[in-house]
Design an enzyme around this catalytic site. Structure first.
Site, mmCIF file in Angstrom:
data_model
loop_
_atom_site.group_PDB
_atom_site.id
_atom_site.type_symbol
_atom_site.label_atom_id
_atom_site.label_comp_id
_atom_site.label_asym_id
_atom_site.label_seq_id
_atom_site.Cartn_x
_atom_site.Cartn_y
_atom_site.Cartn_z
ATOM 1 C CE1 TYR A 1 -3.185 3.337 0.806
ATOM 2 C CE2 TYR A 1 -1.588 3.095 2.980
ATOM 3 C CZ TYR A 1 -2.765 3.628 2.000
ATOM 4 O OH TYR A 1 -3.221 4.978 2.227
ATOM 5 C CB SER B 1 -4.832 12.284 5.094
ATOM 6 O OG SER B 1 -5.905 11.853 4.589
ATOM 7 C CE1 TYR C 1 -8.087 12.476 -1.133
ATOM 8 C CE2 TYR C 1 -7.908 10.968 0.558
ATOM 9 C CZ TYR C 1 -7.453 11.344 -0.609
ATOM 10 O OH TYR C 1 -6.003 10.983 -1.003
ATOM 11 C CB THR D 1 -6.795 16.049 -2.233
ATOM 12 O OG1 THR D 1 -5.743 16.151 -1.265
ATOM 13 C CG2 THR D 1 -6.041 14.908 -3.459
ATOM 14 N NE ARG E 1 -3.980 4.323 -5.475
ATOM 15 C CZ ARG E 1 -4.110 5.066 -4.300
ATOM 16 N NH1 ARG E 1 -3.643 4.407 -3.326
ATOM 17 N NH2 ARG E 1 -4.843 6.326 -4.641
ATOM 18 C CE LYS F 1 -1.034 16.151 -1.622
ATOM 19 N NZ LYS F 1 -1.561 14.797 -1.953
ATOM 20 C CG HIS G 1 -2.680 11.026 -4.939
ATOM 21 N ND1 HIS G 1 -3.776 11.925 -4.704
ATOM 22 C CD2 HIS G 1 -2.737 10.086 -3.818
ATOM 23 C CE1 HIS G 1 -4.352 11.488 -3.489
ATOM 24 N NE2 HIS G 1 -3.727 10.298 -2.997
ATOM 25 N N GLY H 1 8.096 11.713 -5.772
ATOM 26 C CA GLY H 1 9.461 11.048 -5.742
ATOM 27 C C GLY H 1 10.484 11.848 -5.096
HETATM 28 C C1 LIG Z 1 0.302 5.667 1.738
HETATM 29 C C2 LIG Z 1 -0.295 6.899 0.940
HETATM 30 C C3 LIG Z 1 -1.335 7.354 1.342
HETATM 31 C C4 LIG Z 1 -1.568 8.835 0.813
HETATM 32 N N1 LIG Z 1 -2.961 9.562 1.190
HETATM 33 C C5 LIG Z 1 -3.264 10.594 0.671
HETATM 34 C C6 LIG Z 1 -4.047 11.146 1.425
HETATM 35 O O1 LIG Z 1 -4.948 10.777 2.132
HETATM 36 N N2 LIG Z 1 -4.391 12.474 0.704
HETATM 37 C C7 LIG Z 1 -3.975 13.067 -0.117
HETATM 38 O O2 LIG Z 1 -4.046 14.344 -0.655
HETATM 39 N N3 LIG Z 1 -2.906 12.285 -0.778
HETATM 40 C C8 LIG Z 1 -2.386 11.229 -0.019
HETATM 41 N N4 LIG Z 1 -1.079 10.672 -0.867
HETATM 42 C C9 LIG Z 1 -0.382 11.229 -1.621
HETATM 43 C C10 LIG Z 1 0.656 11.894 -0.880
HETATM 44 O O3 LIG Z 1 0.177 13.071 -0.253
HETATM 45 C C11 LIG Z 1 1.729 12.762 -1.777
HETATM 46 O O4 LIG Z 1 0.956 13.522 -2.548
HETATM 47 C C12 LIG Z 1 2.717 11.717 -2.355
HETATM 48 O O5 LIG Z 1 2.641 10.471 -1.604
HETATM 49 C C13 LIG Z 1 3.832 12.276 -2.887
HETATM 50 O O6 LIG Z 1 4.672 11.442 -3.418
HETATM 51 P P1 LIG Z 1 5.964 10.549 -2.583
HETATM 52 O O7 LIG Z 1 5.206 9.384 -1.885
HETATM 53 O O8 LIG Z 1 6.517 9.842 -3.841
HETATM 54 O O9 LIG Z 1 6.657 11.760 -1.858
HETATM 55 C C14 LIG Z 1 -0.942 9.404 -0.234
HETATM 56 C C15 LIG Z 1 0.383 8.939 -0.251
HETATM 57 C C16 LIG Z 1 0.688 7.579 0.036
HETATM 58 C C17 LIG Z 1 2.098 6.930 -0.136
#
Ligand SMILES: Cc1cc2nc3c(=O)[nH]c(=O)nc-3n(C[C@H](O)[C@H](O)[C@H](O)COP(=O)(O)O)c2cc1C
Length: 363
Positions: free
Chosen positions: A30, A112, A135, A161, A170, A215, A239, A272
């Protein structure tokens, strides 16, 4: 300086290896996974790895200041913990643990709306600069109620977002039959997210004075519309490659968006960013702040709050090393002239910033 049990972590890759050992296969997949072919995940890294530095020398870098400002508050680095749903499946205490780590180190946390223990308890867990990310799972009154609660609990800004009109496929989670507890029990309402339009952004800005972050902006066109709506922050994000597959890497679209926004709003970015050099590249391209998604989670999974703090310390060390070697003493001195286009030297992947990861310690 560091707690004894975090001393083994001298590099970020050691933290990632520890997180891998600690997490069960479901939460691990996940955390690291993306949508479908995970092309967007890889393009995030490819975009960063396609940027090289042009260092300047002999500029007295004996004192380096890598702090930044975040809604008028001084923070230790221009990075924040990006919002993560279901953090409680990665670390005990979920968002409260992340808040404690963010506060201890000195960077902001974006919470979040799909993360335990929720808005109020997370705010109570630690005094850090915080932003609430929602959300939209209800009507206007439901949104307004969240704004009211966030303001009452010291959140400095509100984030919608907007790259989740559909929940993506996924495949790591599907193949592994990983059922996300927070999705299984979430109230119905994803139809509200699919039904969002710029009308709701206009309504929000007309009604609320709290700074608004959008976002998930990935084009100059949408950045322009966001600015026209008076949004304070255009947050460039795909994301972490977890929503639309076959998107562009965030660092590749960042320059166009910075140009389109033209200083009328702040531009933040994520996707990233794993290394100090990555953060420096983003700021040189005109970003005000960088969101970290997976990296803080890996720190938390490796060793809880001290693991997160240690990951941020190592990142800070990498950033300061990079700034000094580029011949600048603060982020303000960085310009796109410090960067050049270059071919990546390896295949991009979620962990390609850590080429020693698969090698044994003596390797
Ligand atoms: C496990 C996980 C859960 C995430 N949950 C949310 C979320 O609840 N709300 C949101 O806006 N983005 C969510 N994201 C996206 C992150 O906020 C972010 O945009 C993204 O992880 C950035 O990329 P990186 O993991 O490569 O740094 C999630 C990302 C991951 C890895």
């Amino acid at each position: 300086m560091n707690a004894p049990h975090t001393e083994p972590f001298l590099t970020l890759q050691e933290i990632i290896a520890a997180a891998r050992r600690n997490l069960a296969p479901g939460p691990w997949s996940y955390l690291i996974g993306g949508a479908e072919t995970e092309t967007t995940v890889r393009r995030n890294r490819q975009a960063l790895d396609s940027i090289a530095f042009r260092p300047r020398v002999l500029r007295d870098v004996s004192r380096i200041d890598s702090s930044a400002d975040f809604f008028g508050r001084k923070v230790r680095l221009p990075v924040m913990l990006a919002p993560i749903g279901g953090l409680e499946s990665i670390v005990e205490g979920g968002a409260a643990a992340a808040a404690r780590g963010a506060a201890q180190f000195g960077v902001p946390q974006m919470l979040s709306s799909v993360c335990q223990p929720g808005l109020e308890a997370t705010a109570a867990a630690a005094d850090t600069v915080r932003v609430f990310q929602l959300y939209v799972r209800g009507d206007d009154a439901w949104v307004d109620d969240h704004v009211k609660r966030a303001l009452a609990h010291g959140y400095a800004a509100f984030c919608l977002t907007v790259d989740v009109a559909m929940y993506s496929r996924r495949e790591r989670d599907l193949v592994g039959r990983f059922v996300k507890p927070w999705r299984a029990t979430a109230p119905a309402g994803s139809n509200f997210q699919s039904g969002l339009s710029w009308d709701q952004v206009k309504r929000f800005k007309d009604k609320h004075s709290v700074p608004l972050i959008l976002k998930g902006i990935a084009t100059a066109e949408d950045a322009e519309i966001a600015v026209q709506h008076g949004v304070e922050v255009v947050y460039v994000s795909n994301h972490g490659g977890r929503q639309l597959d076959h998107g562009l890497g965030s660092a590749a679209v960042l320059p166009q968006i910075v140009a389109a926004v033209g200083g009328r709003a702040e531009v933040w970015v994520d996707g990233g960013f794993m290394r100090g050099t990555d953060i420096v590249k983003a700021i040189a391209l005109g970003a005000h702040a960088v969101g970290l998604g997976r990296l803080p989670c890996l720190g938390l999974a490796a060793a809880g709050v001290p693991g997160l703090v240690r990951a941020l310390e190592i990142l800070e060390n990498e950033i300061q090393t990079c700034l000094g070697l580029l011949g600048v003493t603060s982020f303000a001195e960085l310009t796109p002239r410090h960067l050049a286009a270059a071919a990546p030297v390896g295949d991009p992947s979620v962990f390609s910033a850590f080429p020693l990861l698969d090698q044994p310690p003596e390797g």
